[in-house]
Design an enzyme around this catalytic site. Structure first.
Site: not given
Ligand code: FAD
Length: 592
Positions: A442
């Site tokens: 989220e």
């Molecule tokens: C168990 C689980 C359930 C989930 N459920 C859902 C769901 O129902 N629907 C759905 O759509 N998604 C879902 N997600 C996805 C979740 O919302 C994302 O994993 C999350 O938003 C982060 O995206 P990412 O994993 O691609 O990380 P990334 O976007 O790749 O981020 C990696 C790191 O970089 C940091 N970062 C990225 N951009 C910036 C920036 N501009 N400035 C500073 N820091 C930054 C982030 O904070 C993080 O620490 C789920 C994930 C999990 C693990």
């Protein structure tokens, strides 16, 4: 692990004695019709029973068994389908839904308490109804009347569930780069194609249909986040008469093996020209999703609180029973070989930290929920506007601070158990594992902090911040002398936050890295200050009643602990904010 008991006494205290919510509901016609103090009481009682008796017992077995995927079908752990049916039949999925579509019409201040109980009982279980009510919110606010009539009643009834499909393998935080496409069809529908990952409840055996809300791009969409649209894509097509038709062209490719929430199915979803309908306007999909985000993000914050509460209930029971060593001031349990560990200062530090953070979190999440209710239901335009400003400002704090504090709390709760905290059968380690995701999904907590400081505080030139600061300042000014021990440190904390906010707004003008460098610590200073405001208000409601009832004596003692031991954390955090971004850029990427 102790049996879960819903903290109804504290919920009542917060709603009735601290915020006088029943009086507030009476000022809002849409709420006055459906809720008063008695209704609220009955709902909380019933929610306490179903969560403690029917859901909590499945939490550990669900963790051990997890979900299974075979040939595209997902099976939830034993007992889940029956418990979900019971939960749905009680009307709990639609507790906050509009009665016009068969919802219960309750204010967020009540559904927030229900969410807490459900997530304390089992966070993994709670995600299925939570995602459904999140999807309902977006549909309610943006879908055509036809779509609302066709889908909302069965979703509120829990007969169908919902999922939110945003994330793709290459696009998580940055949804502007998603690749899922939606091709318009002659009949007004769309063919949706693409792969979504990490989709909570994307596939399962709890309901006969799953209504996916999918972010996708139209063929001529502008690049970036301004070119995203939202689509309703059912797993099973729904006929004109409401009966179920053929399977849509979509499926679950696999489920993830993960650290916690094992009983929640986290799915890879493949959409292969699946039929869908647009929700809201073309290219405004992100805005439509954001309608639900304020509610959902508060809900995720509450998940952090809920795991902390469950951990505390077990830790306090254990600390009273486990005997080790003698109290530093001499034996307490003379008849035993050693004293219960609750006598030791460090164990008390952990227990009181848990209690102060949980109760502060419950008051804060209820406060934000009340603002959501005012923003949605008040007839007074000025009150609505003020509440909207507070919701915008406080939602990222509620999501990130409650979940960060939730993890700290569950780790303390594990530590109180010593080695047994590391052993699965006691249940404390599961709460640590389950809570961890709440800081990530989220929108990660780092992104929440950027939202708070970058978009809300600096982005509004300090205006949104002032709405909150003025409220706290007027509260302190109006408070009686008997509250001075709480309002004096609260005023000082607010002055510190005022100065830090001015510093952040100013330094953002000089260097674009300053906001990101300061944001997480700034959010924490904000969170501790907001909890100090909550603790002052709780102390006010308890003061003078402490001899009547242990509850009030305990409340006041915890308030004093909060001001003495937790609020001072703002000083080191503030020093980090003021240190700026320079030290973050001393190393080249290759030097890490
Ligand atoms: C168990 C689980 C359930 C989930 N459920 C859902 C769901 O129902 N629907 C759905 O759509 N998604 C879902 N997600 C996805 C979740 O919302 C994302 O994993 C999350 O938003 C982060 O995206 P990412 O994993 O691609 O990380 P990334 O976007 O790749 O981020 C990696 C790191 O970089 C940091 N970062 C990225 N951009 C910036 C920036 N501009 N400035 C500073 N820091 C930054 C982030 O904070 C993080 O620490 C789920 C994930 C999990 C693990």
């Amino acid at each position: 692990m102790a049996d879960y008991k819903a903290p109804l006494r504290d919920m009542r205290f917060v709603l009735n004695e601290v915020f006088d919510a029943p009086k507030l509901w009476q000022t809002m016609p849409a709420l006055a019709e459906v809720v008063d103090a008695e209704t609220a009481e009955a709902i909380l009682e019933e929610a306490g029973k179903i969560t403690a008796n029917s859901i909590a017992p499945l939490n550990r077995s669900g963790d051990e068994e997890g979900c299974r995927w075979v040939d595209g079908a997902v099976t939830t752990p034993a007992g889940y389908p029956e418990a979900y049916r019971l939960y749905a039949e009680g009307g709990w999925v639609g507790v906050g839904g509009d009665p016009a579509y068969s919802g219960m019409g309750m204010p967020k201040a009540i559904s927030a308490q229900v969410e807490e109980m459900m997530n304390s009982a089992s966070l993994a279980f709670g995600l299925y109804p939570m995602l459904t009510s999140g999807a309902c919110l977006s549909l309610y606010a943006h879908a055509s009347e036809e779509l609302k009539q066709k889908y909302l009643p069965n979703m509120y009834a829990g007969v169908w569930s919902g999922s939110m499909c945003l994330t793709e393998p290459h696009a998580g935080t940055d949804l502007g780069i998603i690749r899922t496409k939606a091709e318009p069809q002659a009949d007004g529908s769309y063919k949706v194609s693409g792969t979504k990952i990490f989709i909570t409840g994307g596939e399962h055996d709890l309901t006969e249909n799953i209504i996916h809300l999918v972010l996708a791009k139209l063929p001529d969409a502008p690049a970036g986040s301004r070119g995203i649209s939202l689509f309703l894509v059912p797993k099973v097509m729904v006929n004109e008469d409401g009966s179920l038709g053929e399977r849509n062209s979509l499926g679950c490719g696999s489920i993830e093996h993960k650290m916690g929430i094992q009983a929640s199915a986290t799915c890879v979803m493949n959409f292969d020209g699946a039929t869908g309908w647009m929700v809201g306007e073309p290219n405004k999909g992100l805005a439509a999703m954001f309608t639900m985000m304020n509610y959902e993000r508060l809900g995720v914050g509450i998940q952090g609180l809920a795991t902390g509460e469950r951990s505390y209930q077990s830790a306090i029971e254990y600390a009273r029973e486990r005997i080790q060593s003698r109290a530093p001031t001499g034996p307490v349990a003379q008849d035993k070989a050693a004293d219960p560990i609750i006598v030791h200062p460090d164990v008390r530090r952990m227990l009181l930290t848990m209690k102060a953070l949980n109760e502060g979190g419950r008051a804060f999440s209820s406060y934000v929920a009340l603002q959501l209710d005012i923003a949605k239901f008040s007839d007074d335009a000025e009150a609505r506007q003020r509440a909207e400003a507070l919701v915008a400002l406080l939602t990222p704090v509620a999501k990130a601070f409650l979940t960060d504090m939730g993890l700290e709390t569950t780790v303390h709760g594990q530590q109180v158990f010593g080695g047994h905290g590391f052993i699965r059968e006691w249940g404390q380690e599961q709460l640590v594992r389950d809570c961890r995701i709440t800081q990530i999904y989220e929108g990660t907590n780092g992104i929440q902090a950027l939202d708070l400081l970058g978009r809300k505080v600096v982005g509004s030139g300090g205006e949104l911040y002032r709405a909150f600061a003025e409220e706290v300042r007027s509260y302190c000014a109006a408070a009686g002398g008997e509250l001075e021990e709480f309002t004096t440190p609260l005023k000082a904390a607010l002055e510190n936050l005022d100065a830090l906010t001015a510093f952040a707004i100013d330094s953002a003008k000089r260097n674009p890295n300053e906001i990101g460098a300061a944001s997480v610590e700034y959010l924490h200073v904000f969170g501790y200050t907001a909890y100090a405001y909550m603790w002052a208000r709780m102390a006010e409601a308890a003061l003078g009643k402490e001899t009547q009832d242990d509850f009030y004596a305990s409340k006041l003692g915890t308030a004093r602990f909060y001001f003495a031991r937790l609020l001072p954390r703002i000083h080191s955090l503030s020093a980090s904010v003021r240190a700026g971004s320079d030290s973050l850029y001393l190393l080249e990427a290759s030097q890490f």
